[in-house]
Design a protein around this motif. Structure first.
Motif, PDB file in Angstrom:
ATOM      1  N   GLU A   1      45.270  32.979  19.765  1.00 11.23           N
ATOM      2  CA  GLU A   1      45.156  31.764  20.587  1.00 11.23           C
ATOM      3  C   GLU A   1      43.862  31.744  21.401  1.00 11.23           C
ATOM      4  N   GLU A   2      42.904  32.574  21.033  1.00  8.69           N
ATOM      5  CA  GLU A   2      41.637  32.637  21.774  1.00  8.69           C
ATOM      6  C   GLU A   2      40.460  32.160  20.933  1.00  8.69           C
ATOM      7  N   LEU A   3      39.602  31.392  21.581  1.00  9.51           N
ATOM      8  CA  LEU A   3      38.333  30.971  21.008  1.00  9.51           C
ATOM      9  C   LEU A   3      37.291  31.990  21.449  1.00  9.51           C
ATOM     10  N   VAL A   4      36.470  32.465  20.511  1.00  8.28           N
ATOM     11  CA  VAL A   4      35.460  33.470  20.817  1.00  8.28           C
ATOM     12  C   VAL A   4      34.075  32.868  20.593  1.00  8.28           C
ATOM     13  N   CYS A   5      33.227  32.949  21.616  1.00  9.05           N
ATOM     14  CA  CYS A   5      31.843  32.487  21.504  1.00  9.05           C
ATOM     15  C   CYS A   5      31.044  33.535  20.732  1.00  9.05           C
ATOM     16  N   SER A   6      30.266  33.095  19.786  1.00 13.86           N
ATOM     17  CA  SER A   6      29.506  34.034  18.952  1.00 13.86           C
ATOM     18  C   SER A   6      28.334  34.666  19.689  1.00 13.86           C
ATOM     19  N   TYR A   7      27.915  34.086  20.785  1.00 16.44           N
ATOM     20  CA  TYR A   7      26.709  34.564  21.462  1.00 16.44           C
ATOM     21  C   TYR A   7      26.944  35.826  22.289  1.00 16.44           C
ATOM     22  N   HIS A   8      27.883  35.786  23.226  1.00 15.16           N
ATOM     23  CA  HIS A   8      28.176  36.962  24.060  1.00 15.16           C
ATOM     24  C   HIS A   8      29.629  37.398  23.980  1.00 15.16           C
ATOM     25  N   ARG A   9      30.377  36.832  23.034  1.00 10.21           N
ATOM     26  CA  ARG A   9      31.786  37.189  22.811  1.00 10.21           C
ATOM     27  C   ARG A   9      32.708  36.813  23.968  1.00 10.21           C
ATOM     28  N   HIS A  10      32.324  35.817  24.754  1.00 10.16           N
ATOM     29  CA  HIS A  10      33.242  35.335  25.778  1.00 10.16           C
ATOM     30  C   HIS A  10      34.430  34.680  25.081  1.00 10.16           C
ATOM     31  N   ARG A  11      35.617  34.832  25.677  1.00 11.01           N
ATOM     32  CA  ARG A  11      36.853  34.348  25.075  1.00 11.01           C
ATOM     33  C   ARG A  11      37.529  33.331  25.992  1.00 11.01           C
ATOM     34  N   PHE A  12      38.165  32.347  25.347  1.00 10.85           N
ATOM     35  CA  PHE A  12      38.830  31.276  26.079  1.00 10.85           C
ATOM     36  C   PHE A  12      40.161  30.959  25.422  1.00 10.85           C
ATOM     37  N   ASN A  13      41.183  30.730  26.249  1.00 11.32           N
ATOM     38  CA  ASN A  13      42.491  30.364  25.746  1.00 11.32           C
ATOM     39  C   ASN A  13      42.421  28.945  25.189  1.00 11.32           C
ATOM     40  N   LEU A  14      42.879  28.750  23.952  1.00 12.87           N
ATOM     41  CA  LEU A  14      42.812  27.438  23.310  1.00 12.87           C
ATOM     42  C   LEU A  14      43.780  26.412  23.893  1.00 12.87           C
ATOM     43  N   ASN A  15      44.749  26.868  24.666  1.00 12.98           N
ATOM     44  CA  ASN A  15      45.719  25.939  25.246  1.00 12.98           C
ATOM     45  C   ASN A  15      45.361  25.548  26.675  1.00 12.98           C
ATOM     46  N   THR A  16      44.807  26.480  27.433  1.00 11.73           N
ATOM     47  CA  THR A  16      44.498  26.209  28.846  1.00 11.73           C
ATOM     48  C   THR A  16      43.003  26.056  29.119  1.00 11.73           C
ATOM     49  N   GLY A  17      42.162  26.623  28.262  1.00 10.81           N
ATOM     50  CA  GLY A  17      40.720  26.608  28.472  1.00 10.81           C
ATOM     51  C   GLY A  17      40.228  27.739  29.354  1.00 10.81           C
ATOM     52  N   LYS A  18      41.161  28.475  29.945  1.00 10.29           N
ATOM     53  CA  LYS A  18      40.786  29.543  30.874  1.00 10.29           C
ATOM     54  C   LYS A  18      40.098  30.698  30.142  1.00 10.29           C
ATOM     55  N   GLY A  19      39.001  31.176  30.753  1.00 13.83           N
ATOM     56  CA  GLY A  19      38.311  32.337  30.223  1.00 13.83           C
ATOM     57  C   GLY A  19      39.116  33.602  30.470  1.00 13.83           C
ATOM     58  N   CYS A  20      38.849  34.622  29.697  1.00  8.16           N
ATOM     59  CA  CYS A  20      39.561  35.892  29.867  1.00  8.16           C
ATOM     60  C   CYS A  20      39.272  36.500  31.234  1.00  8.16           C
ATOM     61  N   THR A  21      40.097  37.451  31.604  1.00  7.14           N
ATOM     62  CA  THR A  21      39.989  38.131  32.886  1.00  7.14           C
ATOM     63  C   THR A  21      38.554  38.589  33.140  1.00  7.14           C
TER      64      THR A  21
END
Length: 113
Positions: free
Chosen positions: A59-79
């Motif tokens: 359920e996480e979207l991963v940015c290819s640039y710096h590997r930041h992750r975001f929840n696909l349901n809430t949009g919140k970034g990982c801890t």
């Protein structure tokens, strides 16, 4: 208030691949995820990289640039990221995908309503 926009050609979109589309005057990303259609910001808030080159893990979207992750349901970034992406509502009507974008009113429209 939401304005709903039809997204064309979704039948040709591959599952779990991110696409950038124009919705009204906005450019956003959409994804046909195993849990349904997802619509979200087109750029990572961390460094502005396009999500088109990113991917999903669960359920996480991963940015290819710096590997930041975001929840696909809430949009919140990982801890410890302290950021988030915009998630847009989606709906299916007559086998067609629609994305809801909040209508914004100009200062003058609000002033003279």
């Amino acid at each position: 208030m939401l304005q709903w926009y039809k997204i064309d050609k979704t039948s040709s979109y591959d599952e779990n691949r991110i696409y950038e589309v124009e919705v009204g005057s906005n450019r956003i990303c959409i994804l046909h995820h195993v849990s349904g259609w997802k619509a979200f910001s087109r750029k990572c808030p961390h460094a502005g990289a396009s999500f088109v080159t990113g991917w999903c893990e669960g359920e996480e979207l991963v940015c290819s640039y710096h590997r930041h992750r975001f929840n696909l349901n809430t949009g919140k970034g990982c801890t410890n990221q302290g950021n988030y992406i915009k998630i847009y509502p989606t709906r299916i009507e007559n086998n067609e995908l629609y994305v809801g974008i909040k209508k914004t009113r100009s200062f003058f429209t609000q002033l003279f309503k």
